[in-house]
Write a protein that holds these residues in place. Structure first.
Motif, PDB file in Angstrom:
ATOM      1  N   TRP A 143       0.813  -1.218   0.000  1.00  0.00           N
ATOM      2  CA  TRP A 143       0.000   0.000   0.000  1.00  0.00           C
ATOM      3  C   TRP A 143       0.849   1.272   0.000  1.00  0.00           C
ATOM      4  N   LYS A 144       1.967   1.270   0.700  1.00  0.00           N
ATOM      5  CA  LYS A 144       2.809   2.470   0.705  1.00  0.00           C
ATOM      6  C   LYS A 144       3.366   2.754  -0.682  1.00  0.00           C
ATOM      7  N   CYS A 145       3.575   1.721  -1.459  1.00  0.00           N
ATOM      8  CA  CYS A 145       4.050   1.914  -2.828  1.00  0.00           C
ATOM      9  C   CYS A 145       2.923   2.477  -3.699  1.00  0.00           C
ATOM     10  N   LEU A 146       1.692   1.976  -3.538  1.00  0.00           N
ATOM     11  CA  LEU A 146       0.565   2.465  -4.323  1.00  0.00           C
ATOM     12  C   LEU A 146       0.243   3.917  -3.995  1.00  0.00           C
ATOM     13  N   PHE A 147       0.445   4.307  -2.745  1.00  0.00           N
ATOM     14  CA  PHE A 147       0.159   5.683  -2.327  1.00  0.00           C
ATOM     15  C   PHE A 147       1.408   6.564  -2.362  1.00  0.00           C
ATOM     16  N   ASN A 148       2.335   6.217  -3.244  1.00  0.00           N
ATOM     17  CA  ASN A 148       3.574   6.985  -3.349  1.00  0.00           C
ATOM     18  C   ASN A 148       3.374   8.210  -4.244  1.00  0.00           C
ATOM     19  N   PHE A 149       2.457   9.089  -3.806  1.00  0.00           N
ATOM     20  CA  PHE A 149       2.237  10.368  -4.482  1.00  0.00           C
ATOM     21  C   PHE A 149       1.882  11.392  -3.413  1.00  0.00           C
ATOM     22  N   GLN A 150       1.897  12.660  -3.780  1.00  0.00           N
ATOM     23  CA  GLN A 150       1.636  13.730  -2.828  1.00  0.00           C
ATOM     24  C   GLN A 150       0.159  13.730  -2.458  1.00  0.00           C
ATOM     25  N   LEU A 151      -0.139  13.300  -1.247  1.00  0.00           N
ATOM     26  CA  LEU A 151      -1.520  13.278  -0.788  1.00  0.00           C
ATOM     27  C   LEU A 151      -1.955  14.673  -0.366  1.00  0.00           C
ATOM     28  N   PRO A 152      -3.192  15.054  -0.666  1.00  0.00           N
ATOM     29  CA  PRO A 152      -3.680  16.362  -0.223  1.00  0.00           C
ATOM     30  C   PRO A 152      -3.986  16.335   1.270  1.00  0.00           C
ATOM     31  N   PRO A 153      -4.250  17.482   1.874  1.00  0.00           N
ATOM     32  CA  PRO A 153      -4.618  17.493   3.294  1.00  0.00           C
ATOM     33  C   PRO A 153      -5.849  16.622   3.539  1.00  0.00           C
ATOM     34  N   SER A 154      -5.931  16.056   4.726  1.00  0.00           N
ATOM     35  CA  SER A 154      -7.133  15.283   5.085  1.00  0.00           C
ATOM     36  C   SER A 154      -7.276  15.237   6.592  1.00  0.00           C
ATOM     37  N   ASN A 155      -8.512  15.119   7.033  1.00  0.00           N
ATOM     38  CA  ASN A 155      -8.800  14.911   8.454  1.00  0.00           C
ATOM     39  C   ASN A 155      -9.911  13.898   8.656  1.00  0.00           C
ATOM     40  N   ALA A 156     -10.265  13.188   7.568  1.00  0.00           N
ATOM     41  CA  ALA A 156     -11.322  12.179   7.671  1.00  0.00           C
ATOM     42  C   ALA A 156     -11.201  11.202   6.508  1.00  0.00           C
ATOM     43  N   ILE A 157     -11.575   9.954   6.785  1.00  0.00           N
ATOM     44  CA  ILE A 157     -11.607   8.907   5.770  1.00  0.00           C
ATOM     45  C   ILE A 157     -12.845   8.054   5.999  1.00  0.00           C
ATOM     46  N   VAL A 158     -13.469   7.630   4.892  1.00  0.00           N
ATOM     47  CA  VAL A 158     -14.528   6.621   4.931  1.00  0.00           C
ATOM     48  C   VAL A 158     -14.108   5.479   4.022  1.00  0.00           C
ATOM     49  N   PHE A 246     -12.977   7.224   0.593  1.00  0.00           N
ATOM     50  CA  PHE A 246     -13.189   8.660   0.415  1.00  0.00           C
ATOM     51  C   PHE A 246     -12.341   9.412   1.434  1.00  0.00           C
ATOM     52  N   THR A 247     -11.620  10.422   0.983  1.00  0.00           N
ATOM     53  CA  THR A 247     -11.004  11.365   1.899  1.00  0.00           C
ATOM     54  C   THR A 247     -11.582  12.744   1.561  1.00  0.00           C
ATOM     55  N   ASN A 248     -11.070  13.785   2.211  1.00  0.00           N
ATOM     56  CA  ASN A 248     -11.580  15.124   1.943  1.00  0.00           C
ATOM     57  C   ASN A 248     -11.535  15.466   0.459  1.00  0.00           C
ATOM     58  N   ILE A 250      -9.718  13.315  -2.264  1.00  0.00           N
ATOM     59  CA  ILE A 250      -9.455  12.286  -3.265  1.00  0.00           C
ATOM     60  C   ILE A 250     -10.407  11.111  -3.075  1.00  0.00           C
ATOM     61  N   SER A 251     -10.571  10.354  -4.158  1.00  0.00           N
ATOM     62  CA  SER A 251     -11.465   9.202  -4.170  1.00  0.00           C
ATOM     63  C   SER A 251     -10.692   8.013  -4.726  1.00  0.00           C
ATOM     64  N   ILE A 252     -10.765   6.870  -4.029  1.00  0.00           N
ATOM     65  CA  ILE A 252      -9.961   5.700  -4.382  1.00  0.00           C
ATOM     66  C   ILE A 252     -10.880   4.500  -4.608  1.00  0.00           C
ATOM     67  N   THR A 253     -10.580   3.734  -5.653  1.00  0.00           N
ATOM     68  CA  THR A 253     -11.371   2.553  -5.977  1.00  0.00           C
ATOM     69  C   THR A 253     -10.438   1.379  -6.269  1.00  0.00           C
ATOM     70  N   LEU A 339     -16.879  13.531   7.515  1.00  0.00           N
ATOM     71  CA  LEU A 339     -17.216  13.418   6.087  1.00  0.00           C
ATOM     72  C   LEU A 339     -18.661  13.008   5.884  1.00  0.00           C
ATOM     73  N   ILE A 340     -19.112  12.055   6.704  1.00  0.00           N
ATOM     74  CA  ILE A 340     -20.506  11.604   6.628  1.00  0.00           C
ATOM     75  C   ILE A 340     -21.464  12.728   7.018  1.00  0.00           C
ATOM     76  N   ASN A 341     -21.087  13.484   8.041  1.00  0.00           N
ATOM     77  CA  ASN A 341     -21.977  14.523   8.531  1.00  0.00           C
ATOM     78  C   ASN A 341     -21.922  15.813   7.713  1.00  0.00           C
ATOM     79  N   ASP A 342     -21.069  15.830   6.685  1.00  0.00           N
ATOM     80  CA  ASP A 342     -20.958  17.024   5.841  1.00  0.00           C
ATOM     81  C   ASP A 342     -21.717  16.854   4.529  1.00  0.00           C
TER      82      ASP A 342
END
Length: 343
Positions: A143-158, A246-248, A250-253, A339-342
């Motif tokens: 997973w660390k290899c797959l996410f080897n890009f500049q992630l945007p800010p986040s404070n929640a994940i679903v 889902f993060t603030n 980006i969206s991942i599938t 994220l759910i409550n927004d």
């Protein structure tokens, strides 16, 4: 709906000099609610012919910005309030250095009047992952290899995946191990507040005791990943068909879900799968279809509705098969995740 909170002068510069930040201009005009640091009376004054707001309204089918001065007063007094608007961006009268620090510490996008990043929502990737492929690069694996890009800010994940906890290897639930590895790759290194995580998945006919143990073990493993507090909610229920993170911003599938790598080798793909991510406004032009922000809103709304139905079931009938909620939810079992409550 995505929301932009902007100082009036920044908004006016965005509209007048729209060629400088064409992506943001498109988002302002077509894909967001715009809230300004002005009073209702000032908004009325600015709606006269010849003003920038008047021209903005004319060119946007009569849609007006929203006057929200009290909210801006509040966020300048207490910056942490911005954390509770995870599907938003802020354009403030602060220096770039301060904006960058706040963005990192709060997990939301904050732009300074000094410098606006017009490509902050641009980015996408897709890779096919055949079974037994080893995923590694530059000392990063799995997973660390797959996410080897500049992630945007986040404070929640679903995380939603009906089959996340289905399979076991060596008496270990594959999805449990993978979820911890995913979060170790995705969670920001620093945050001045509480990070919100919601995981929703089918309980695969496990007993209440086993489901509870799974949720508690997951929470403990995730809490150990970072120094800041992580609020974990685990909902066992039949969820939406798509396997999504889902993060603030980006969206991942993953087509076959997130139980991607083997328990005894977190670099080896278990089954034919793929990995896709896209920033929420990577697509914003009419010929590109719906932006990710819109489709994510629809899916998050469905997940919110599902969680509400589970809460209602628990209140009337108690915890039951595929009607369970554990860990850091509210005392009445309602969901805390921002994220759910927004939506």
């Amino acid at each position: 709906m995505f929301t932009i909170y902007s100082e009036l002068e920044i908004f006016e510069n965005m509209v007048v000099f729209n060629d400088k930040n064409p992506n943001w201009y498109n988002i302002f005009c077509n894909h967001s609610d715009v809230c300004l640091n002005i009073t209702d009376d000032e908004l009325i004054e600015q709606q006269l012919p010849g003003t920038i707001i008047f021209e903005f309204i004319l060119s946007n089918g009569g849609r007006s910005p929203i006057a929200l001065k009290n909210y801006f007063d509040a966020i300048y007094e207490d910056n942490s309030i911005m954390m509770e608007k995870p599907r938003s961006s802020f354009f403030l009268n602060i220096k770039k250095e301060e904006a960058d620090k706040l963005q990192e510490s709060l997990g939301v996008i904050i732009q300074s009047y000094e410098s606006i990043d017009d490509n902050i929502f641009k980015g996408t990737s897709h890779c096919e992952l055949p079974a037994n492929q080893i995923i590694h690069s530059n000392n990063l694996v799995g997973w660390k290899c797959l996410f080897n890009f500049q992630l945007p800010p986040s404070n929640a994940i679903v995380i939603t995946d009906d089959w996340l906890f289905k399979n076991e290897e060596h008496s270990v639930i594959v999805g449990e191990r993978n979820t911890v590895d995913i979060l170790n790759a995705m969670l920001p290194l620093k945050l001045d507040g509480i990070f919100h995580l919601l995981v929703i998945s089918d309980d695969q006919n496990r007993s209440e005791q086993r489901c509870q143990k799974l949720a508690i073990d997951l929470k403990e493993s995730i809490a150990a990943l970072r120094q800041y507090q992580i609020l974990v909610e685990v909902v066992f229920a039949e969820t939406i068909h798509k396997r999504k993170i889902f993060t603030n911003y980006i969206s991942i599938t993953c087509d076959k879900g997130f139980a991607m790598f083997r328990v005894n080798d977190n670099s080896k793909v278990r089954d034919d799968n793929d990995f896709r991510y896209e920033f929420i406004f990577n697509r914003i032009n009419p010929n590109e279809g719906d932006p990710v922000a819109k489709s994510d809103y629809i899916l998050l709304t469905r997940i919110k509705s599902k969680c509400k139905s589970v809460v209602d079931h628990i209140i009337t009938k108690g915890q039951d098969h595929n009607q369970r909620i554990y860990c850091d939810c509210n005392p009445d079992k309602s969901i805390v995740n921002r994220l759910i409550n927004d939506v």
